[in-house]
Design a protein around this motif. Sequence first.
Motif, short mmCIF file in Angstrom:
data_model
loop_
_atom_site.label_atom_id
_atom_site.label_comp_id
_atom_site.label_asym_id
_atom_site.label_seq_id
_atom_site.Cartn_x
_atom_site.Cartn_y
_atom_site.Cartn_z
N ALA A 329 0.84 -1.21 0.00
CA ALA A 329 0.00 0.00 0.00
C ALA A 329 0.87 1.25 0.00
O ALA A 329 0.55 2.24 -0.68
CB ALA A 329 -0.93 -0.01 1.21
N ALA A 330 1.95 1.24 0.76
CA ALA A 330 2.82 2.41 0.82
C ALA A 330 3.43 2.71 -0.54
O ALA A 330 3.50 3.87 -0.96
CB ALA A 330 3.92 2.19 1.86
N ARG A 331 3.86 1.67 -1.25
CA ARG A 331 4.44 1.90 -2.58
C ARG A 331 3.38 2.42 -3.55
O ARG A 331 3.62 3.34 -4.34
CB ARG A 331 5.04 0.59 -3.12
N ARG A 332 2.19 1.84 -3.49
CA ARG A 332 1.12 2.25 -4.40
C ARG A 332 0.73 3.71 -4.16
O ARG A 332 0.44 4.44 -5.12
CB ARG A 332 -0.09 1.34 -4.20
N LEU A 333 0.75 4.14 -2.90
CA LEU A 333 0.31 5.49 -2.55
C LEU A 333 1.45 6.50 -2.51
O LEU A 333 1.23 7.69 -2.28
CB LEU A 333 -0.38 5.46 -1.18
N GLY A 334 2.67 6.04 -2.73
CA GLY A 334 3.80 6.95 -2.65
C GLY A 334 4.16 7.36 -1.24
O GLY A 334 4.76 8.42 -1.02
#
Length: 360
Positions: A329-334
């Motif tokens: 989720a962190a990667r997807r949301l930056g």
Amino acid sequence: MPIPPPDPFLRLKARGAATNAAGRYEAHERVAENDGWDIPEDERLLRTEVSEERPRSVINPVASPDLPFDRSLNPYRGCEHGCSYCFARPSHAWLGLSAGLDFETRLVARPDAARVLERELARKSYRPATLAIGTNTDPYQPIESRYRIMRAILSVLSEWNHPVAIVTKGALIERDIDILAPMAERGLVQVGVSVTTLDPRLSRALEPRAPAPARRLTTIARLAGAGIPVRAMVAPVIPVLTDPEMERIMTQAREHGATAASWILLRLPLEVAPLFRDWLARNEPGRAAHVMNRLREMRGGADYDADWGKRMRGEGVAARLLAQRFDLAARRLGLDRPLPGLRTDLFAPPPRSGDQLSLF
């Protein structure tokens, strides 16, 4: 450690704990008992009491290898937010008080903290590094509106160009944007805002005197809008109760301006474990066993494991799955990038009346 029954004549309003078990250093336990006399007793509303402390030092050295800072400061002891899961509750035992109701109703303020801090910063041996505030109890709990200790501390840190990292649930931090925003422009501040759940009902029960989830998201937006770097803290992650919300919390935080995120698994050290089990029995009886069983899967079969490297994240398959969900989720949301590093090269005594000014 069994939890004693609550005092039947004590009326609790918006409190996380229901009892006041003696601290672990106390030799005796007091338990409310019916004396058998058929005489009506007056019901007592439990109110918050605040005493004051005059510390000789306020900068605490931190040697924990799994923390990114080496010093902290606490304007208050105890916390009126009353979070049922708060890992700081056992610290009240050092005062001879209970980790239960005492922790959230018998508070200690340190009104001289800013003056003492300035004295410590002025020592010739002092070397600047990020000062963490809010790592034990919340500096923006309700009594800060009266004592304004945190505002005085920030004024000192700003004058000395000293870096600070703040963790809070409190919307009162918005009051200090006039100090924080200029500090952020100089690379001296970052803020972490804890969002445990987006469910207002659950939040009200878990964190009875903390701002509602929507209000915390607004705080993130206002801090970010003022140019202050904000990290969304999905903390604590409580198995079964809040872990299904992890991605939604991160998404909402990103939409409100957070640029980084972190997570911490529920921690139940010492007196906190029986207090939280009692909270589950009172508020989530149908899911209490499921919550604790899932948590124990990530804690080696125990309620808690305090080992470095494990206490924040847990271990085992379920813990690894939580970590993978967060990372995806962190990667997807930056949100997988750290907040900008804080500067120490600007640190210097503030100019005083009568000082010799530089020609350059």
